[in-house]
Design an enzyme around this catalytic site. Sequence first.
Site, short mmCIF file in Angstrom:
data_model
loop_
_atom_site.label_atom_id
_atom_site.label_comp_id
_atom_site.label_asym_id
_atom_site.label_seq_id
_atom_site.Cartn_x
_atom_site.Cartn_y
_atom_site.Cartn_z
N SER A 193 8.47 33.08 -0.12
CA SER A 193 7.39 34.02 -0.15
C SER A 193 6.22 33.68 -0.85
O SER A 193 5.18 33.92 -0.06
CB SER A 193 8.16 35.28 -0.98
N ASN A 194 6.36 32.74 -1.64
CA ASN A 194 4.93 31.96 -2.02
C ASN A 194 4.40 31.11 -0.82
O ASN A 194 2.99 31.28 -0.70
CB ASN A 194 5.02 31.31 -3.35
N ARG A 236 13.92 21.33 -7.14
CA ARG A 236 14.67 19.81 -7.29
C ARG A 236 13.51 19.22 -8.25
O ARG A 236 12.32 19.34 -8.17
CB ARG A 236 14.40 19.36 -5.93
N LEU A 247 11.43 16.34 -9.78
CA LEU A 247 10.87 15.10 -9.17
C LEU A 247 10.71 14.10 -10.15
O LEU A 247 10.41 14.57 -11.53
CB LEU A 247 9.50 15.62 -8.35
N ASN A 271 2.09 23.30 -8.76
CA ASN A 271 3.25 24.20 -8.63
C ASN A 271 3.17 25.63 -9.26
O ASN A 271 2.20 25.69 -10.14
CB ASN A 271 4.35 23.37 -9.70
N HIS A 308 5.02 28.76 -11.19
CA HIS A 308 6.09 28.99 -12.04
C HIS A 308 6.20 30.63 -12.62
O HIS A 308 4.86 31.05 -13.04
CB HIS A 308 6.36 27.84 -13.34
N ASP A 336 7.95 21.85 -15.30
CA ASP A 336 7.08 22.81 -15.65
C ASP A 336 6.28 22.79 -16.67
O ASP A 336 5.73 23.52 -17.72
CB ASP A 336 8.06 24.07 -15.71
N GLU A 382 2.42 36.59 -8.43
CA GLU A 382 2.31 35.04 -7.79
C GLU A 382 1.64 34.89 -6.53
O GLU A 382 0.80 33.85 -5.96
CB GLU A 382 3.88 34.68 -7.70
C1 GAR Z 1 9.02 31.80 -7.45
O1 GAR Z 1 9.16 32.95 -8.34
C2 GAR Z 1 8.64 30.67 -8.03
O2 GAR Z 1 7.76 30.93 -9.18
C3 GAR Z 1 9.88 30.10 -8.67
O3 GAR Z 1 10.69 30.19 -7.67
C4 GAR Z 1 10.56 31.54 -6.96
C5 GAR Z 1 10.58 31.02 -5.41
O4 GAR Z 1 10.19 32.24 -4.56
N1 GAR Z 1 9.63 28.70 -9.24
C6 GAR Z 1 10.10 28.19 -10.13
O5 GAR Z 1 11.03 28.93 -10.97
C7 GAR Z 1 9.67 26.91 -10.60
N2 GAR Z 1 10.32 26.31 -11.72
P1 GAR Z 1 9.66 32.08 -3.26
O6 GAR Z 1 10.71 31.29 -2.55
O7 GAR Z 1 10.08 33.40 -2.57
O8 GAR Z 1 8.28 31.56 -3.32
#
Ligand code: GAR
Length: 218
Positions: free
Chosen positions: A15-16, A93, A95, A109, A111, A147, A176
């Site tokens: 979704s992001n 994943r 890195l 990134n 978070h 993070d 986000e």
């Molecule tokens: C999002 O909330 C993102 O911030 C988080 O995973 C989700 C992915 O949603 N990322 C982390 O937690 C990274 N440490 P999405 O696939 O719908 O964008």
Amino acid sequence: MTRRRVAVLISGRGSNMQALIEAARAEDFPAEIALVLSNRPDAAGLERAAAAGLRTETLDHKRFADRGAFERMLDERLRAHEVELVCLAGFMRLLTAGLVDAWRDRMINIHPSLLPAFPGLDTHARALEAGVRFTGCTVHVVRAEMDAGPIIAQAAVPVLPDDDEARLAARVLAAEHRLYPLALRLFATGEARVEGERVVYAPGTRFPAAPALAPLPA
Ligand code: GAR
């Protein structure tokens, strides 16, 4: 205006990534999405990206002997697509320093917490457990520590008394989707850049003070 070539790395629903795709449709957006790459073949985001007419690739980490081999191939694919900036968007994943250093200050990134609070997984459950009144999301430049790294932008979101994990997650996710395109815009233009392990803004940078602060219910 030259548009920076961006790769979006995903592991799930994307979704992001979708928010970045929509932002990049605007002619004046300073980045174009040259590649969407997933480490999971079943990531729903791959279909969304293909439906948007974008190039997609899958690099299933399970098919590589070790992290080093996976990351060497990842690096090769990014270079093959002449990628200039990498956006991690739910890329789950870790890195290693080798790849992170190769893309130093060119990889960002998102978070779902106000870092440095709640790095890692289960951020919303931990925010509820801690009783914080605000949480939110952070876009930061990637460093080898999980993070962590210079913060480009954050959005604060209130934690409401009857929140559960799902309600809070949905409120943060909406933030986000607004924050990531904004942060990518600032980073791609160079208006936001790393200096001494912090992000500084060029003088006169237009930056909405609270771009994604969710409205409180009436
Ligand atoms: C999002 O909330 C993102 O911030 C988080 O995973 C989700 C992915 O949603 N990322 C982390 O937690 C990274 N440490 P999405 O696939 O719908 O964008």
